[in-house]
Design a protein around this motif. Structure first.
Motif, PDB file in Angstrom:
ATOM      1  N   GLN A  52       0.833  -1.200   0.000  1.00  0.00           N
ATOM      2  CA  GLN A  52       0.000   0.000   0.000  1.00  0.00           C
ATOM      3  C   GLN A  52       0.869   1.252   0.000  1.00  0.00           C
ATOM      4  N   TRP A  53       1.939   1.241   0.781  1.00  0.00           N
ATOM      5  CA  TRP A  53       2.851   2.383   0.840  1.00  0.00           C
ATOM      6  C   TRP A  53       3.438   2.670  -0.539  1.00  0.00           C
ATOM      7  N   GLU A  54       3.923   1.625  -1.202  1.00  0.00           N
ATOM      8  CA  GLU A  54       4.529   1.801  -2.518  1.00  0.00           C
ATOM      9  C   GLU A  54       3.516   2.310  -3.531  1.00  0.00           C
ATOM     10  N   MET A  55       2.268   1.844  -3.440  1.00  0.00           N
ATOM     11  CA  MET A  55       1.232   2.307  -4.346  1.00  0.00           C
ATOM     12  C   MET A  55       0.946   3.793  -4.135  1.00  0.00           C
ATOM     13  N   SER A  59       1.542   6.804  -6.832  1.00  0.00           N
ATOM     14  CA  SER A  59       0.395   7.560  -7.337  1.00  0.00           C
ATOM     15  C   SER A  59       0.395   9.019  -6.888  1.00  0.00           C
ATOM     16  N   ARG A  60       0.963   9.309  -5.720  1.00  0.00           N
ATOM     17  CA  ARG A  60       0.984  10.683  -5.204  1.00  0.00           C
ATOM     18  C   ARG A  60       2.361  11.020  -4.648  1.00  0.00           C
ATOM     19  N   PRO A  61       3.357  11.202  -5.500  1.00  0.00           N
ATOM     20  CA  PRO A  61       4.727  11.388  -5.014  1.00  0.00           C
ATOM     21  C   PRO A  61       4.955  12.686  -4.250  1.00  0.00           C
ATOM     22  N   LYS A  62       4.068  13.662  -4.378  1.00  0.00           N
ATOM     23  CA  LYS A  62       4.235  14.932  -3.671  1.00  0.00           C
ATOM     24  C   LYS A  62       3.205  15.105  -2.553  1.00  0.00           C
ATOM     25  N   PHE A  63       2.636  13.990  -2.091  1.00  0.00           N
ATOM     26  CA  PHE A  63       1.602  14.043  -1.058  1.00  0.00           C
ATOM     27  C   PHE A  63       2.127  14.662   0.226  1.00  0.00           C
ATOM     28  N   ALA A  65       5.522  16.768   1.790  1.00  0.00           N
ATOM     29  CA  ALA A  65       6.633  17.584   1.287  1.00  0.00           C
ATOM     30  C   ALA A  65       7.971  16.878   1.420  1.00  0.00           C
ATOM     31  N   HIS A  66       8.163  16.096   2.461  1.00  0.00           N
ATOM     32  CA  HIS A  66       9.461  15.456   2.674  1.00  0.00           C
ATOM     33  C   HIS A  66       9.691  14.269   1.745  1.00  0.00           C
ATOM     34  N   TRP A  67       8.691  13.821   0.994  1.00  0.00           N
ATOM     35  CA  TRP A  67       8.874  12.713   0.067  1.00  0.00           C
ATOM     36  C   TRP A  67       9.756  13.097  -1.118  1.00  0.00           C
ATOM     37  N   ILE A  68      10.038  14.372  -1.293  1.00  0.00           N
ATOM     38  CA  ILE A  68      10.963  14.786  -2.342  1.00  0.00           C
ATOM     39  C   ILE A  68      12.334  14.189  -2.060  1.00  0.00           C
ATOM     40  N   TRP A  69      12.715  14.121  -0.796  1.00  0.00           N
ATOM     41  CA  TRP A  69      14.030  13.631  -0.407  1.00  0.00           C
ATOM     42  C   TRP A  69      14.014  12.158  -0.018  1.00  0.00           C
ATOM     43  N   VAL A  70      13.012  11.751   0.759  1.00  0.00           N
ATOM     44  CA  VAL A  70      12.972  10.381   1.277  1.00  0.00           C
ATOM     45  C   VAL A  70      11.537   9.882   1.141  1.00  0.00           C
ATOM     46  N   ASN A  71      11.336   8.804   0.373  1.00  0.00           N
ATOM     47  CA  ASN A  71       9.981   8.271   0.244  1.00  0.00           C
ATOM     48  C   ASN A  71       9.917   6.781   0.567  1.00  0.00           C
ATOM     49  N   VAL A  72      10.920   6.284   1.247  1.00  0.00           N
ATOM     50  CA  VAL A  72      10.926   4.876   1.656  1.00  0.00           C
ATOM     51  C   VAL A  72      10.716   4.784   3.161  1.00  0.00           C
TER      52      VAL A  72
END
Length: 77
Positions: A52-55, A59-63, A65-72
Motif C-alpha cells: 500500500q505504501w509503494e502504491m 500515485s501521489r509522489p508529492k503528497f 513535502a518530505h517525500w521529495i528527499w525520502v519516500n521509503v
C-alpha cells in the motif's frame, strides 16, 4: 574577509545535519506507516502495508513535502 573557525565548522555541521535530516525524514515515514497500520485493519500485515505504501508513493509522489528527499520506509518500523 577570511572565514572564521566557527564558520568553517558551521559548514561541516550543515553537511552532517543534511545527512541526519534524511534519517529524521525516514523516521517520519516510519511514524506514518505505524499510524496507517493502526488505523486500517487491512494493513496490519507488513507485506500489505508495504504494498500500500509503494502504491501511494507512486500515485501521489508529492503528497508529503518530505517525500521529495525520502519516500521509503526504514526496515525497522
Amino acid at each position: 574577509m577570511p572565514l572564521t573557525h566557527a564558520a568553517e565548522n558551521g559548514a561541516n555541521t550543515g553537511a552532517r545535519l543534511a545527512y541526519s535530516g534524511h534519517a529524521f525524514l525516514a523516521r517520519i515515514n516510519a511514524y506514518l506507516m505505524r499510524w496507517s497500520r493502526d488505523k486500517y485493519k487491512r494493513l496490519r500485515g507488513r507485506k500489505r502495508a508495504q504494498a500500500q505504501w509503494e502504491m501511494v508513493v507512486r500515485s501521489r509522489p508529492k503528497f508529503f513535502a518530505h517525500w521529495i528527499w525520502v519516500n521509503v520506509v526504514p526496515t525497522v518500523w
